[in-house]
Design an enzyme around this catalytic site. Structure first.
Site, short mmCIF file in Angstrom:
data_model
loop_
_atom_site.label_atom_id
_atom_site.label_comp_id
_atom_site.label_asym_id
_atom_site.label_seq_id
_atom_site.Cartn_x
_atom_site.Cartn_y
_atom_site.Cartn_z
CE LYS A 1 -6.05 -8.76 -7.61
NZ LYS A 1 -6.93 -8.16 -6.42
NE ARG A 2 2.14 -14.49 -2.69
CZ ARG A 2 3.54 -14.35 -1.85
NH1 ARG A 2 3.74 -14.12 -1.38
NH2 ARG A 2 3.28 -15.92 -1.52
CE LYS B 1 -4.70 -11.83 -2.79
NZ LYS B 1 -4.45 -10.69 -2.15
CG HIS C 1 -3.76 -6.91 7.98
ND1 HIS C 1 -3.17 -5.83 7.39
CD2 HIS C 1 -3.09 -6.81 9.29
CE1 HIS C 1 -2.79 -4.17 7.98
NE2 HIS C 1 -2.45 -5.21 9.33
CB THR D 1 -3.37 -1.41 -0.37
OG1 THR D 1 -2.94 -2.79 -0.72
CG2 THR D 1 -3.62 -1.62 0.48
CE LYS E 1 -0.67 0.05 -3.57
NZ LYS E 1 0.21 -1.25 -2.87
C1 26W Z 1 1.13 -16.53 9.17
C2 26W Z 1 1.19 -16.36 7.51
C3 26W Z 1 0.00 -14.81 6.77
C4 26W Z 1 1.11 -14.34 6.04
C5 26W Z 1 0.15 -13.09 6.29
C6 26W Z 1 -1.19 -14.63 7.91
C7 26W Z 1 -1.06 -13.40 6.73
C8 26W Z 1 -0.64 -12.89 6.43
C9 26W Z 1 -1.35 -11.18 5.57
C10 26W Z 1 -2.00 -10.69 6.55
C11 26W Z 1 -2.17 -11.57 4.55
C12 26W Z 1 -1.84 -10.19 4.14
O1 26W Z 1 -1.17 -9.75 4.08
N1 26W Z 1 -3.22 -9.64 4.14
C13 26W Z 1 -3.66 -8.42 3.06
O2 26W Z 1 -3.59 -7.73 4.23
C14 26W Z 1 -3.64 -5.68 3.27
C15 26W Z 1 -3.15 -4.60 3.81
O3 26W Z 1 -4.13 -4.34 5.19
C16 26W Z 1 -4.65 -6.17 2.71
O4 26W Z 1 -5.22 -4.54 1.74
C17 26W Z 1 -5.20 -7.63 1.95
O5 26W Z 1 -7.17 -7.43 1.04
C18 26W Z 1 -5.32 -8.47 3.01
O6 26W Z 1 -5.23 -9.80 2.17
#
Ligand code: 26W
Length: 835
Positions: free
Chosen positions: A564-565, A570, A373, A672, A676
Site C-alpha cells: 500500500k502507499r 498505515k 475518503h 480496499t 483483495k
Molecule cells: C488533496 C490530496 C489528496 C489526495 C488523495 C487527498 C486525499 C486523497 C485521497 C482521498 C486519499 C485516498 O486515496 N483515500 C483512500 O480512499 C480509499 C477508497 O475509498 C480508502 O479505501 C482508503 O482507506 C483511503 O485512504
C-alpha cells in the site's frame, strides 16, 4: 447533424475480421493489424508491436459493443451516472478486456498458434498510472461494476501525460522516475477533438442587464484553455454494455492566444500554449495531503468544467430540457477534488443559461452526491482565498452567495450559535481566509457518504459532525468493494479454476456464491488442493523475487505482505519493528524455534514525504542485515518490491498468507487492499479500522487476527495525555528494538540516519505505534503458531475467501444505484442497426 437512414447501408453487418471471435478470425485480424496499424511484418515485429496488434484486435471487438451501447443509451436518453474523479487507476487493459469479452482462452490459443506467448504480450502493456492509490483504484473498480451491472455511466477525469512516478530503489532509498506511459502510444483510447470545450481562468467579472431587463454577470477571463476528450471503452463482464472513461487533455486554443494577445509576440503566444498544456501534464503524487497548490486547483476546475459542459452537450443532443439536468445525470464527487463542480454548474446554469438562482440551486443539489475518503485533517482541501479569487473570481462570488443562503439556514435551525456558524461557513476565517471544499461538497449535495461503516460513523461524530446535525438525512454509508473480475479471475487463474471446478462460475458475477465453498472446508482433499494451489502461486512469486531482487525466499515460509502507499498512519514501521523483534530473539538465542517468514513490502511514498521515505530506507536496511546474517539461517527474509502498481498488485495478492492491515484505529477510511488479500485466501492481521471491522464480521472473529487499540481507545488515550516513552521504558523488548535501530546496526554504524523517525516515535508518536506494539507482536506470535497447523490454517484461508462476497464492488455499486443514483440497468443488444 442527423444522418438519414441509408437503405443501401442497411445490409452491411459490422462483423467479420473486426468482430469475429473464432480462433481463425482472431489470428487473421491480429496479423492484419500488425501489418496495417503497426506497419510491421512478423520478421520485423518486436514484442511491443505484437502487443499493439493484439490490443487493436481486441479494441475492434470492443468498438462494436461500444457503439451499440452509445446508440442504445442515446435512443433511450438513459439516466446516466457521471463519476467525477481526479484519479482513475485502471491497471493494464488487455487482460481485463479479454476476460470481459470472454475470449481469453481463444486469444491465448490464437497467439500460440502464431508462435507467441500471451503472458509475454500482456507483460508489454504500460499501465495508465493515473492515480495514487485507494481512491483512484476504487473509481476503476466501480467503472467495471457499473458496466457489468449494465448501468449507463461515464467516468470523467484528467488524461495526465505523466501518471504516478515509477519508483526505483537506490541504496535503499526511493527515487522517482517520470512515468511516460504514453510514449509507445495508447491503443485503448480514441481522441474526440470534435467534442473539445473551452475553460476560462482568471480575469474579472462584470454585471450587465440582459435583453429581458435581468441583471446578469459576465466573466471576462484572463485566459482560456481547451479541453480535448480522449475516450476509453469499458466493457462489462460478459455483457454488451460498454461504457466510457472520458479523460480531458489540456491544449491551447489557437484562436484565443493569437487573436487576443497577438501583438507580434509569436514566441510569447507559443509560451502561453506551453503553460496551458501544463494543466494536464502531471498527476500530483500526494496521497492524503493537500498542499493547496495553484496548478492543482487549475486541474480541478479544468476537468470539472469540461465534464459539465460535456453533459450539457449530451443533454442538448438528446433534446432533454435543461431543467431536467438532474433527471438525466447523477453526478458523484469522488472526494472533494471535483467539488468545485457545484459552483461551476451554478455558473453554467445561471450565467450562461439564464436560469433563476433558486431553480439552478435545486437542480444542482439534486444532481450531486459526495463521497468522503479520508479522515486525515491534512487531506481536507482548503484553498487560499486570494489565490482562489484570482483564478476563479466568478466562482468565489457564487460560493459567497451559496454561503449566504446556507448560513441563514444554519442560523434558523440553530439560533444564537455563532460558533457553529463560524465552524460551518464555506469560508474559514481563522487560518488566513480559505475556501473549505468539503463544506461546499456537503452543502451542494443531496447525499454524503463514507466508505466503511466505522468511517461513516466517525464522519458523523467528528469530521462532519456539524453537517450531520444540520442534514442528518443526507448521510449514508457505502462500504467499498473490489472487482472480482480483475482481482480474482484475471489475477489468480489457479484459484479461480479450483473454485469454478467446485461451484461453477456464477461467483464471478455474484460473489456471495463463494459461500458454497464452506461446504468443502471439511473435505480434506479440497483443503489439500487449496493449499497446493496457494503454494504453487507462492513458488511463482518466489521465482519473481529471485529474478528481480536476487533474494532466495522459502515458499514454505509465511508470506507476510504489506502492500500500500507508505504513510505513517498505515504504520509500515510497526511491521518493521516486529521484524527487528524476531531478529533480536534469534540473536539472543540462535536456536530459538521460529516459524519461518518472508516479509514482503510494496508501495510508494509521496516524493516530498521525508519520514515515509525514511521508513522505506529502514525496511531496506533491515533487509540487508537480516537477509545476510548467518544466525538467521534463512528463517526470516525481508523483500521490498520496487514500483508497486496495479500490475504488480495482481501478482502479489494471490501469493499472500498474511495481509497486514495495521493502521491506527480511526485513520484508514476503508482500505480496499484488505479486501483483495482476504478474497484471495490471505488471513488478516489488523486493527479495528476502516473496512477491517466489517471483514472480520463477515469472515468470523476466529478467522481474523485482531489486535490493538480501538478508535475510542485512541481518543481516550490521547485525551489522557499520551506518553510514548512510558512504553519504551516499560517493555524491554520494545526498548531493544528501538535501541538497535538507534545503534547503527542497520545503518552501517550511522547512528543519525534513523534519528528523525525514532525521535518522532519517542516524543510524539502521533499514530500510537508504541501503544500498540505489544498487542501487535503478541498477535504475530499467534499467527506463527496458527501457521504451523496446516489443516487449520487452510480451513481459515478457505473461509476467508468464501465469506468475502459482501466486498464485491458490484454490491457497493448496487447500493449506490439504489440509495443515491436511482438509476436502472439498460440492456444493450448487438443486433442494433447502426447504419
Ligand atoms: C488533496 C490530496 C489528496 C489526495 C488523495 C487527498 C486525499 C486523497 C485521497 C482521498 C486519499 C485516498 O486515496 N483515500 C483512500 O480512499 C480509499 C477508497 O475509498 C480508502 O479505501 C482508503 O482507506 C483511503 O485512504
Amino acid at each position: 447533424m442527423q444522418i438519414a437512414r441509408n437503405p443501401a447501408l442497411a445490409d452491411i453487418r459490422v462483423e467479420d475480421d473486426r468482430t469475429g471471435l473464432s480462433i481463425e478470425t482472431l489470428k487473421r485480424a491480429f496479423l492484419d493489424n500488425l501489418f496495417y496499424i503497426q506497419g510491421k511484418f512478423p520478421r520485423l515485429a518486436s514484442k511491443n508491436d505484437y502487443y499493439m496488434a493484439l490490443a487493436y484486435t481486441v479494441r475492434d471487438r470492443l468498438l462494436q459493443r461500444w457503439l451499440s451501447t452509445a446508440a442504445t443509451y442515446t435512443e433511450n436518453a438513459s439516466r446516466t451516472v457521471a463519476y467525477l474523479s481526479a484519479e482513475f487507476l485502471m491497471g493494464p487493459q488487455l487482460g481485463n478486456n479479454l476476460i470481459n469479452l470472454g475470449i481469453y482462452d481463444a486469444v491465448k490459443q490464437a497467439v500460440e498458434e502464431l508462435g507467441l506467448d500471451l503472458d509475454e504480450l500482456l507483460e508489454q502493456e504500460d499501465e495508465p498510472g493515473l492515480g495514487n492509490g485507494g481512491l483512484g483504484r476504487l473509481a476503476a473498480c466501480f467503472l467495471d461494476s457499473l458496466a457489468t451491472l449494465e448501468i449507463p455511466a461515464i467516468g470523467y477525469g484528467i488524461r495526465y501525460e505523466f501518471g504516478i512516478f515509477s519508483q526505483g530503489i537506490r541504496d535503499g532509498w526511493q527515487v522517482e522516475i517520470t512515468d511516460k506511459w504514453l510514449s509507445r502510444g495508447n491503443p485503448w483510447e480514441l481522441a474526440r477533438p470534435e467534442w473539445a470545450v473551452e475553460v476560462k481562468l482568471g480575469g474579472h467579472t462584470e454585471t450587465y442587464t440582459d435583453e429581458h431587463g435581468q441583471r446578469r454577470v459576465r466573466w471576462v477571463p484572463y485566459e482560456v484553455v481547451k479541453g480535448v476528450p480522449y475516450d476509453t471503452p469499458l466493457l462489462g463482464y460478459r455483457t454488451n454494455n460498454c461504457n466510457t472513461l472520458r479523460l480531458w487533455s489540456a491544449e491551447a486554443p489557437e484562436s484565443f492566444d493569437f487573436e487576443a494577445f497577438n501583438s507580434g509576440d509569436y514566441l510569447g503566444a507559443v509560451y502561453d500554449k506551453v503553460t496551458s498544456e501544463n494543466l494536464s501534464k502531471v498527476l500530483y503524487p500526494n496521497d492524503n495531503l493537500s498542499q493547496g497548490k495553484r496548478l492543482r486547483l487549475a486541474q480541478q476546475i479544468f476537468f470539472v468544467s469540461c465534464s459539465l459542459q460535456d453533459m450539457l452537450r449530451i443533454l442538448q443532443q438528446q433534446q432533454v430540457p435543461i431543467t431536467d439536468f438532474a433527471k438525466k445525470f447523477t453526478i458523484q464527487l469522488n472526494d472533494t477534488h471535483p467539488s468545485i463542480a457545484i459552483a461551476e454548474l451554478m455558473r453554467l446554469l445561471v450565467d450562461e443559461r439564464g436560469l433563476p438562482w433558486d431553480l439552478a440551486w435545486q437542480i444542482t443539489q439534486n444532481s450531486f452526491a459526495y463521497t468522503n475518503h479520508t479522515l486525515l485533517p491534512e487531506a481536507l482541501e482548503c484553498w487560499d482565498l486570494a489565490m482562489f479569487e484570482q483564478m476563479l473570481p466568478r466562482h468565489l462570488q457564487i460560493i459567497y452567495e451559496i454561503n449566504h443562503h446556507f448560513l441563514e439556514a444554519v442560523r434558523a435551525k440553530f439560533p444564537n450559535d455563532n460558533d457553529r456558524v463560524a465552524r460551518m461557513s464555506l469560508i474559514d476565517e481563522n487560518n488566513g481566509r480559505r475556501v473549505r471544499m468539503a463544506h461546499l461538497a456537503c452543502v451542494g449535495s443531496h447525499a454524503i457518504n463514507g466508505v466503511a461503516a466505522l468511517h461513516t460513523e466517525l464522519l458523523k461524530q467528528d469530521v462532519l459532525r456539524d453537517f450531520y446535525e444540520m442534514y442528518p438525512e443526507k448521510f449514508q454509508n457505502k462500504t467499498n468493494g473490489v472487482t472480482p473480475r480483475r482481482f480474482v479471475l484475471l489475477s489468480n487463474p489457479r484459484l479461480s479454476k479450483l473454485i469454478t471446478g467446485k461451484i461453477g462460475d456464477n461467483w464471478v458475477r455474484h460473489l456471495d456464491d463463494l459461500r458454497q465453498l464452506e461446504s468443502y472446508v471439511e473435505d480434506a482433499s479440497f483443503r489439500e488442493e487449496w493449499w497446493k494451489t496457494k503454494h504453487t502461486i507462492k513458488e511463482e512469486l518466489a521465482a519473481y523475487i529471485k529474478q528481480h531482487n536476487g533474494i532466495t525466499v522459502d515458499p514454505y515460509s509465511i508470506f507476510d505482505i504489506q502492500a500500500k502507499r507508505f504513510h505513517e498512519y498505515k504504520r509500515q514501521h510497526l511491521n518493521a519493528m516486529h521484524i527487528v523483534t524476531l531478529y533480536n530473539r534469534i540473536k539472543r538465542n540462535p536456536n530459538i524455534d521460529i516459524t519461518p517468514r518472508t516479509f514482503i513490502f510494496g508501495g510508494k511514498a509521496a516524493p516530498g514525504y521525508f519520514i515515509a521515505k525514511l521508513i522505506i530506507k529502514l525496511i531496506n536496511s533491515i533487509a540487508e542485515v537480516v537477509n545476510n546474517d548467518p544466525d538467521v539461517r534463512d528463517r526470516l527474509k525481508v523483500v521490498f518490491l520496487e514500483n508497486y502498481s496495479v500490475k504488480f498488485a495482481q501478482r502479489v495478492y494471490p501469493a499472500a498468507d498474511l495481509s497486514e492491515q495495521i493502521s491506527t484505529a480511526g485513520k484508514e477510511a476503508s482500505g480496499t487492499g484488505n479486501m483483495k488479500f482476504a478474497l484471495n485466501g490471505a488471513l488478516t492481521i489488523g486493527t479495528l479500522d476502516g473496512a477491517n471491522v466489517e471483514i472480520r464480521e463477515e469472515v468470523g472473529a476466529e478467522n481474523f487476527f485482531l489486535f490493538g487499540l480501538t478508535a475510542q481507545d485512541v481518543y481516550a488515550l490521547r485525551a489522557s495525555g499520551y506518553d510514548p516513552s512510558h512504553y519504551y521504558h516499560n517493555d524491554w523488548e520494545l526498548k531493544e528494538v528501538i535501541d538497535r535501530i538507534a545503534s547503527g546496526d542497520f545503518s552501517r554504524g550511522d547512528r543519525n540516519l534513523f534519528q528523525p523517525l525514532l525521535e518522532s516515535l519517542l516524543n510524539w508518536d502521533t499514530y500510537l505505534l508504541l501503544a500498540d506494539y505489544r498487542f501487535y507482536v503478541d498477535c504475530q506470535e499467534r499467527v506463527s503458531q496458527a501457521y504451523r497447523n496446516r489443516e487449520h490454517w487452510t480451513r481459515m484461508s478457505i473461509l476467508n475467501s468464501a465469506r468475502m462476497g459482501k466486498f464485491s464492488s458490484d454490491r457497493s455499486v448496487r447500493d449506490y444505484c439504489r440509495d443515491i443514483w436511482k438509476v436502472q440497468p439498460v440492456k444493450v443488444s448487438l443486433d442494433k442497426q447502426l447504419f
